[in-house]
Design a protein around this motif. Structure first.
Motif, PDB file in Angstrom:
ATOM      1  N   LYS A 229       0.847  -1.195   0.000  1.00 37.09           N
ATOM      2  CA  LYS A 229       0.000   0.000   0.000  1.00 37.09           C
ATOM      3  C   LYS A 229       0.884   1.247   0.000  1.00 37.09           C
ATOM      4  O   LYS A 229       1.796   1.360   0.820  1.00 37.09           O
ATOM      5  N   MET A 230       0.602   2.144  -0.912  1.00 34.67           N
ATOM      6  CA  MET A 230       1.319   3.409  -0.974  1.00 34.67           C
ATOM      7  C   MET A 230       0.326   4.551  -1.175  1.00 34.67           C
ATOM      8  O   MET A 230      -0.654   4.420  -1.913  1.00 34.67           O
ATOM      9  N   LYS A 231       0.628   5.666  -0.525  1.00 31.70           N
ATOM     10  CA  LYS A 231      -0.089   6.915  -0.788  1.00 31.70           C
ATOM     11  C   LYS A 231       0.944   7.931  -1.264  1.00 31.70           C
ATOM     12  O   LYS A 231       1.876   8.266  -0.545  1.00 31.70           O
ATOM     13  N   VAL A 232       0.769   8.401  -2.496  1.00 30.53           N
ATOM     14  CA  VAL A 232       1.722   9.321  -3.109  1.00 30.53           C
ATOM     15  C   VAL A 232       1.090  10.705  -3.171  1.00 30.53           C
ATOM     16  O   VAL A 232       0.046  10.889  -3.810  1.00 30.53           O
ATOM     17  N   THR A 233       1.681  11.654  -2.477  1.00 28.64           N
ATOM     18  CA  THR A 233       1.270  13.060  -2.577  1.00 28.64           C
ATOM     19  C   THR A 233       2.296  13.764  -3.452  1.00 28.64           C
ATOM     20  O   THR A 233       3.467  13.877  -3.077  1.00 28.64           O
ATOM     21  N   LEU A 234       1.852  14.187  -4.637  1.00 23.17           N
ATOM     22  CA  LEU A 234       2.779  14.756  -5.605  1.00 23.17           C
ATOM     23  C   LEU A 234       3.478  15.974  -5.041  1.00 23.17           C
ATOM     24  O   LEU A 234       2.881  16.791  -4.344  1.00 23.17           O
ATOM     25  N   GLN A 235       4.788  16.071  -5.362  1.00 22.84           N
ATOM     26  CA  GLN A 235       5.626  17.185  -4.913  1.00 22.84           C
ATOM     27  C   GLN A 235       5.633  17.325  -3.394  1.00 22.84           C
ATOM     28  O   GLN A 235       5.801  18.407  -2.861  1.00 22.84           O
ATOM     29  N   ASP A 236       5.444  16.180  -2.692  1.00 22.46           N
ATOM     30  CA  ASP A 236       5.478  16.228  -1.225  1.00 22.46           C
ATOM     31  C   ASP A 236       6.157  14.984  -0.671  1.00 22.46           C
ATOM     32  O   ASP A 236       7.341  15.006  -0.371  1.00 22.46           O
ATOM     33  N   LYS A 237       5.416  13.867  -0.562  1.00 26.35           N
ATOM     34  CA  LYS A 237       5.987  12.676   0.066  1.00 26.35           C
ATOM     35  C   LYS A 237       5.238  11.440  -0.385  1.00 26.35           C
ATOM     36  O   LYS A 237       4.162  11.506  -0.988  1.00 26.35           O
ATOM     37  N   VAL A 238       5.859  10.291  -0.065  1.00 28.50           N
ATOM     38  CA  VAL A 238       5.261   8.983  -0.305  1.00 28.50           C
ATOM     39  C   VAL A 238       5.198   8.270   1.042  1.00 28.50           C
ATOM     40  O   VAL A 238       6.211   8.154   1.742  1.00 28.50           O
ATOM     41  N   VAL A 239       4.004   7.815   1.412  1.00 27.91           N
ATOM     42  CA  VAL A 239       3.814   7.070   2.651  1.00 27.91           C
ATOM     43  C   VAL A 239       3.473   5.636   2.278  1.00 27.91           C
ATOM     44  O   VAL A 239       2.563   5.399   1.482  1.00 27.91           O
ATOM     45  N   ALA A 240       4.229   4.689   2.841  1.00 30.56           N
ATOM     46  CA  ALA A 240       4.010   3.280   2.507  1.00 30.56           C
ATOM     47  C   ALA A 240       4.079   2.447   3.772  1.00 30.56           C
ATOM     48  O   ALA A 240       4.817   2.774   4.708  1.00 30.56           O
ATOM     49  N   GLU A 241       3.312   1.338   3.777  1.00 31.56           N
ATOM     50  CA  GLU A 241       3.378   0.398   4.901  1.00 31.56           C
ATOM     51  C   GLU A 241       2.999  -0.999   4.426  1.00 31.56           C
ATOM     52  O   GLU A 241       1.998  -1.146   3.725  1.00 31.56           O
ATOM     53  N   PRO A 242       3.801  -2.002   4.823  1.00 30.58           N
ATOM     54  CA  PRO A 242       5.208  -1.887   5.234  1.00 30.58           C
ATOM     55  C   PRO A 242       6.087  -1.644   4.005  1.00 30.58           C
ATOM     56  O   PRO A 242       5.573  -1.566   2.885  1.00 30.58           O
ATOM     57  N   VAL A 243       7.400  -1.553   4.235  1.00 28.55           N
ATOM     58  CA  VAL A 243       8.327  -1.274   3.146  1.00 28.55           C
ATOM     59  C   VAL A 243       9.400  -2.361   3.115  1.00 28.55           C
ATOM     60  O   VAL A 243       9.972  -2.704   4.159  1.00 28.55           O
ATOM     61  N   TYR A 244       9.667  -2.880   1.912  1.00 31.00           N
ATOM     62  CA  TYR A 244      10.689  -3.908   1.733  1.00 31.00           C
ATOM     63  C   TYR A 244      11.698  -3.409   0.695  1.00 31.00           C
ATOM     64  O   TYR A 244      11.313  -2.883  -0.346  1.00 31.00           O
ATOM     65  N   LEU A 245      12.985  -3.597   0.988  1.00 33.83           N
ATOM     66  CA  LEU A 245      14.039  -3.284   0.027  1.00 33.83           C
ATOM     67  C   LEU A 245      14.435  -4.565  -0.692  1.00 33.83           C
ATOM     68  O   LEU A 245      14.820  -5.554  -0.055  1.00 33.83           O
ATOM     69  N   TYR A 246      14.323  -4.526  -2.027  1.00 31.21           N
ATOM     70  CA  TYR A 246      14.726  -5.662  -2.858  1.00 31.21           C
ATOM     71  C   TYR A 246      15.950  -5.264  -3.681  1.00 31.21           C
ATOM     72  O   TYR A 246      15.990  -4.184  -4.272  1.00 31.21           O
ATOM     73  N   ILE A 247      16.938  -6.145  -3.700  1.00 29.49           N
ATOM     74  CA  ILE A 247      18.089  -5.997  -4.585  1.00 29.49           C
ATOM     75  C   ILE A 247      18.173  -7.272  -5.406  1.00 29.49           C
ATOM     76  O   ILE A 247      18.265  -8.377  -4.847  1.00 29.49           O
ATOM     77  N   ALA A 248      18.119  -7.105  -6.738  1.00 31.22           N
ATOM     78  CA  ALA A 248      18.075  -8.255  -7.658  1.00 31.22           C
ATOM     79  C   ALA A 248      16.913  -9.178  -7.293  1.00 31.22           C
ATOM     80  O   ALA A 248      17.047 -10.413  -7.289  1.00 31.22           O
ATOM     81  N   ASP A 249      15.762  -8.564  -6.951  1.00 31.55           N
ATOM     82  CA  ASP A 249      14.535  -9.275  -6.598  1.00 31.55           C
ATOM     83  C   ASP A 249      14.672 -10.116  -5.326  1.00 31.55           C
ATOM     84  O   ASP A 249      13.838 -10.981  -5.058  1.00 31.55           O
ATOM     85  N   VAL A 250      15.714  -9.871  -4.542  1.00 30.45           N
ATOM     86  CA  VAL A 250      15.904 -10.575  -3.279  1.00 30.45           C
ATOM     87  C   VAL A 250      15.618  -9.598  -2.136  1.00 30.45           C
ATOM     88  O   VAL A 250      16.231  -8.524  -2.076  1.00 30.45           O
ATOM     89  N   PRO A 251      14.688  -9.927  -1.229  1.00 26.59           N
ATOM     90  CA  PRO A 251      14.401  -9.006  -0.119  1.00 26.59           C
ATOM     91  C   PRO A 251      15.595  -8.909   0.832  1.00 26.59           C
ATOM     92  O   PRO A 251      16.161  -9.915   1.250  1.00 26.59           O
ATOM     93  N   ILE A 252      15.987  -7.669   1.164  1.00 27.38           N
ATOM     94  CA  ILE A 252      17.160  -7.425   2.008  1.00 27.38           C
ATOM     95  C   ILE A 252      16.748  -7.062   3.425  1.00 27.38           C
ATOM     96  O   ILE A 252      17.249  -7.613   4.389  1.00 27.38           O
ATOM     97  N   PHE A 253      15.827  -6.119   3.582  1.00 32.36           N
ATOM     98  CA  PHE A 253      15.337  -5.786   4.912  1.00 32.36           C
ATOM     99  C   PHE A 253      13.936  -5.199   4.783  1.00 32.36           C
ATOM    100  O   PHE A 253      13.481  -4.879   3.687  1.00 32.36           O
ATOM    101  N   ALA A 254      13.280  -5.043   5.919  1.00 31.69           N
ATOM    102  CA  ALA A 254      11.902  -4.549   5.927  1.00 31.69           C
ATOM    103  C   ALA A 254      11.740  -3.535   7.039  1.00 31.69           C
ATOM    104  O   ALA A 254      12.428  -3.573   8.069  1.00 31.69           O
ATOM    105  N   LEU A 255      10.815  -2.594   6.825  1.00 31.72           N
ATOM    106  CA  LEU A 255      10.452  -1.600   7.819  1.00 31.72           C
ATOM    107  C   LEU A 255       8.928  -1.618   7.972  1.00 31.72           C
ATOM    108  O   LEU A 255       8.205  -1.855   6.992  1.00 31.72           O
ATOM    109  N   PRO A 256       8.408  -1.365   9.179  1.00 31.97           N
ATOM    110  CA  PRO A 256       6.947  -1.380   9.352  1.00 31.97           C
ATOM    111  C   PRO A 256       6.247  -0.302   8.539  1.00 31.97           C
ATOM    112  O   PRO A 256       5.106  -0.477   8.134  1.00 31.97           O
ATOM    113  N   PHE A 257       6.919   0.813   8.315  1.00 30.07           N
ATOM    114  CA  PHE A 257       6.358   1.863   7.464  1.00 30.07           C
ATOM    115  C   PHE A 257       7.529   2.734   6.987  1.00 30.07           C
ATOM    116  O   PHE A 257       8.645   2.673   7.521  1.00 30.07           O
ATOM    117  N   GLY A 258       7.254   3.547   6.000  1.00 32.35           N
ATOM    118  CA  GLY A 258       8.281   4.442   5.490  1.00 32.35           C
ATOM    119  C   GLY A 258       7.667   5.706   4.930  1.00 32.35           C
ATOM    120  O   GLY A 258       6.559   5.684   4.371  1.00 32.35           O
TER     121      GLY A 258
END
Length: 872
Positions: A229-258
């Motif tokens: 789930k993401m909420k994008v406010t143009l020219q402001d911010k992006v709020v997402a929950e949760p957030v996963y970082l993928y490198i080469a399609d491999v999950p590296i770490f996760a955050l409850p929100f970002g």
């Protein structure tokens, strides 16, 4: 294929057939209206004219073109419409055909459809518009070239106020300005957003389902942040929950929100820290702080370093700018470190500070202010982890206000300067210096223009200039006083003490001169007459040893002097040319320019308690320039002038001395062998004999070497410098990464101004080589010395994405390697790897880093480094 060109009114459509419909051929879908349908449509329109006529804005025709082979497919048919409920004109076009349905008030655009509404533009292979609901739907069509039937062509691309959206299917409501994208992609601020569903719920708000964000422009991005789930406010911010970082399609770490910034340029927020380990101070967090974008014209940040073994540092930078008017910054740092426990007698407590002030302002076209000042503690170059700061062991500061008067030769300058030696603590300050200057003018011309110089009388060429200066300076000079008696631990001991001498000096000087430069044929003669006046006042506190008790005391020494010197002189010069035309080896001409200058000066001190008498000098200087010209227009080549050699020499004679009247003869030379090698240097020769009068004592005697030893002069100093710089041809059309190469371009292009941005290596130049050799020698005993150094730098691309760089130097005299360094870089498309290594010397260290190129994600990196002194 047929193409329809027409114009649609809100409720009225008039059809005028211009020719029979073309034969489309077998198997070709017929779009538009058939002949029969045209007749029926005309009849329906005539029967309902009264009900439609109230809503007509204006009318036009829909022409069915008869010859599709003559259609320019690059220029689409273009219509406009004013629709009930829509507040402005909607412009639409397509290449193939437009199908209207009068009962349902719908319209379909086939093949490269294009719809423009206000600041929104939509392009797709197929676009359907429902004028009743003000909703358009756009989608692509299957790509017949794809045998697997999985690809689509002409998928929707919508540009809304500069933001671009791409998707498999797109719908948009003209009235509510809301939309929905299936399998959508959006590009904003060099970032790419992708979502299974993108829904525009407000003018500047997007909801994204199964979304991801990346700065990688590859079809399959090398890394991305994903969130259900993401909420994008143009020219402001992006709020997402949760957030996963993928490198080469491999999950590296996760955050409850970002919460991620989505706005170019400056923005307030927390400065992410870097984590590391120092050999002396333990693990640390570096540059943890806060950045505050106060307004469009100024910002400030606060940062800190925290160490587990003790110590901390605080930093702050305040910046301001008003374009075309002024800009400036104030930055400061304070560091406090300790090594060892409090009970440890060897514990070290250290603190340092540094303050930088910069200001540049153009008050008006004739008034400027420039300030560049630095204040620092003497140990600031030690308490640093920055290699450049560690190598900077002296500081020069300067502040200048200058004013000139347009149309006059007058100007005034106010200057404050400060020089600080961080090694010994010596400081020289000028607080302030005020100068007035009246540059050369011609008072006897009485307003004649410079273009009338050929008609001037001799006296109208008399020039006048004047200058005055007041300076207030002070200095702090470290002195070592020996034989000082001190009581240490109850015992009287004689020691050497370091103390500072403090000098204060005020001076007022002025100078006025008259000169004229008549030309007698090929010879220029320049007589001059001037007067200089100076007043000086000194007040010095000098540390000395009191001989009566061997204690350290300060002696105050005051003095004042005034001098007035009358000066006169005359100089003459000419220029001689020698030209030959060898016409061999492509050489069109060789030219030798010889310019001798002979000058005589006489000065006499006429005011002063201690007259220095008369001073009379004569000097001779010669300049030789050798040039070559290659190619001639007759040969079809552009002529090129090359300077082969520039040699100059000079000597003077002092009539005021009773012996040793000739000065040493100086020689300078400079040449370049094409663009391959530059050579320069100088030498100094003495005409007099040198006699040894002691084990390490020598003195010049008033005897010429020519008469005593049969040689004209002896070499006293010599220097030579050789340097070259070569590089491969820069690759044209080299594909750049999403982030352009240089930091300045990077900031201008992206609007992201990072505090710790780093410049990327230039992979477009295949190789570069620079070499230099310096040699200097002093042959005057007993202080004979020589130095020789070789320096070099080589960088090359091992492959298109690998760059190696090696640099350093070698001190030949002392047999030492000077600051060698090795750098390796690897372009990883949206990432970059850098490895730097200094294997030898006081500041040896290594640093390995892999980071994202995009400046807005500059803290997404992995770093490993090591240094005995904590300096990188």
């Amino acid at each position: 294929m047929s193409c329809v060109e027409g114009w649609l009114e809100t409720e009225l459509l008039t059809l005028t057939p211009t020719s029979p419909l073309p034969n489309l051929g077998e198997g070709t879908e017929r779009r538009g209206f058939s002949t029969g349908s045209i007749r029926i449509a005309v009849l329906l329109i005539l029967l309902n004219w009264s009900s439609f006529s109230q809503q007509v804005a204006k009318k036009d025709t829909l022409a069915l073109l008869s010859d599709t082979t003559q259609i320019d497919t690059t220029t689409a048919a273009r219509d406009t419409t004013t629709v009930t409920g829509v507040d402005t004109v909607v412009t639409y076009s397509c290449v193939d055909s437009i199908v209207y349905s009068m009962p349902t008030r719908t319209m379909s655009l086939f093949s490269k459809g294009d719809v423009k509404y206000q600041r929104m533009e939509l392009q797709a292979e197929r676009i359907d518009v429902n004028w009743n609901t003000s909703v358009l739907t756009a989608f692509g069509v299957p790509d017949t070239a794809d045998t697997a039937a999985k690809k689509f062509r002409g998928t929707p691309i919508m540009n809304d106020a500069g933001e671009e959206y791409r998707g498999h299917e797109l719908s948009y409501n003209f009235q509510t300005k809301k939309g929905k994208i299936s399998l959508g992609d959006t590009e904003m601020d060099q970032g790419y957003y992708h979502g299974e569903q993108i829904k525009k719920v407000e003018k500047d708000v997007l909801f994204v389902a199964a979304g991801r964000y990346t700065t990688c422009d590859a079809p399959e991005p090398h890394y991305y942040f994903a969130s259900p789930k993401m909420k994008v406010t143009l020219q402001d911010k992006v709020v997402a929950e949760p957030v996963y970082l993928y490198i080469a399609d491999v999950p590296i770490f996760a955050l409850p929100f970002g919460v991620f910034p989505n706005k170019g340029g400056r923005r307030s927020g927390i400065i992410s820290p870097a984590y590391g380990e120092d050999a002396r101070r333990g693990r640390f967090l570096s540059h943890l702080g806060y950045y505050w974008a106060m307004n469009d014209y100024m910002d400030i940040n606060f940062r800190t370093d925290l160490y587990t073994k003790g110590g901390w540092a605080a930093y702050s930078d305040y910046r301001y700018s008003l374009r075309y008017h002024f800009s400036g910054a104030i930055s400061g740092e304070y560091k406090r470190f300790h090594e060892g426990e409090k009970s440890d007698p060897r514990r070290i407590d250290d603190e340092s500070y540094r303050v930088n002030i910069f200001h540049n302002q153009e008050i008006d076209p004739t008034t400027r202010v420039n300030v560049n000042f630095t204040f620092a503690s003497n140990n600031s170059y030690i308490n640093t982890n920055n290699l450049n700061q560690a190598l900077t062991q002296s500081i020069f500061s300067n502040a200048t206000v200058s004013k000139s008067w347009e149309g006059t030769p007058n100007s005034i300058t106010l200057n404050v300067s400060r020089r600080q030696n961080l090694i010994n603590g010596n400081i020289d300050e000028t607080l302030p210096s005020i100068s007035f200057n009246h540059s050369q003018s011609y008072p006897l011309r009485f307003g004649k223009a410079a273009s009338e110089t050929s008609e001037l009388s001799w006296y109208e060429n008399i020039g006048f200039s004047y200058g005055a200066n007041f300076s207030n300076s002070r200095s702090k000079i470290k002195r070592t006083i020996s034989g000082i008696q001190m009581n240490i631990g109850g015992v009287d001991t004689t020691v050497s003490v370091d103390e500072f001498e403090r000098d204060r000096n005020r001076a007022l000087s002025q100078h006025v001169s008259l000169n004229i430069a008549p030309k007698l044929g090929y010879i220029s003669i320049s007589p001059s007459l001037g007067y200089s006046d100076q007043r000086t006042f000194t007040d010095n506190d000098v540390p000395v040893r009191d001989t009566s008790n061997n204690l350290l005391v300060f002696t105050n020494v005051k003095d004042s002097r005034k001098t007035g010197i009358l000066e006169s002189g005359i100089s003459t010069s000419t220029r001689l040319y020698g030209i030959v035309h060898p016409a061999i080896l492509g050489i069109a001409a060789l030219r030798h320019t010889f310019e001798p200058r002979l000058s005589f000066s006489y000065s006499k001190q006429i005011i002063g308690e201690d007259p220095s008498g008369r001073q009379m000098f004569m000097s001779l200087n010669v300049s030789n320039v050798f040039e070559m010209k290659t190619g001639t227009p007759e040969e079809g080549r552009e002529a090129k002038k090359i300077q082969l050699l520039n040699v100059g020499a000079g000597i003077s004679y002092n009539f005021s001395l009773d012996s040793l009247n000739f000065s040493p003869m100086s020689l300078s030379y400079r040449t370049g062998i094409g663009r391959l090698l530059d050579i320069g240097g100088g030498a100094e020769f003495d005409l007099y004999k040198l006699v040894q009068v002691g084990p390490i004592s020598y003195v010049k005697v008033n005897k010429f070497l020519l008469s005593e030893e049969g040689r004209l002069a002896r070499l006293t100093r010599f220097s030579i410098n050789l340097s070259t710089s070569l590089s491969g041809e820069k690759k044209e059309g080299t594909k750049r990464s999403p982030v352009v190469d240089t930091l300045l371009e990077k900031q201008q292009a992206s609007g992201v101004y990072g505090l710790f941005s780093e410049e990327e290596p230039d992979f477009s130049i295949p190789w570069r080589l620079s070499l230099s050799f310096d040699y200097s020698e002093n042959k005057v005993p007993p202080f004979r010395s020589r130095s020789a150094n070789v320096r070099g730098h080589l960088d090359f691309n091992l492959t298109e994405n690998w760059k190696f760089a090696v640099g350093g130097g070698y001190d030949i005299t002392n047999d030492e390697i000077v600051v060698p360094n090795i750098d390796v870089s690897r372009d990883l498309h949206c990432w970059i790897m850098n490895f730097s290594w200094v294997p030898l010397g006081t500041y040896r260290h290594y640093r390995f880093e892999i980071r994202v190129k995009a400046p807005q994600l500059q803290d997404l990196k992995v770093t490993k480094q090591g240094s005995e002194r904590g300096i990188y």
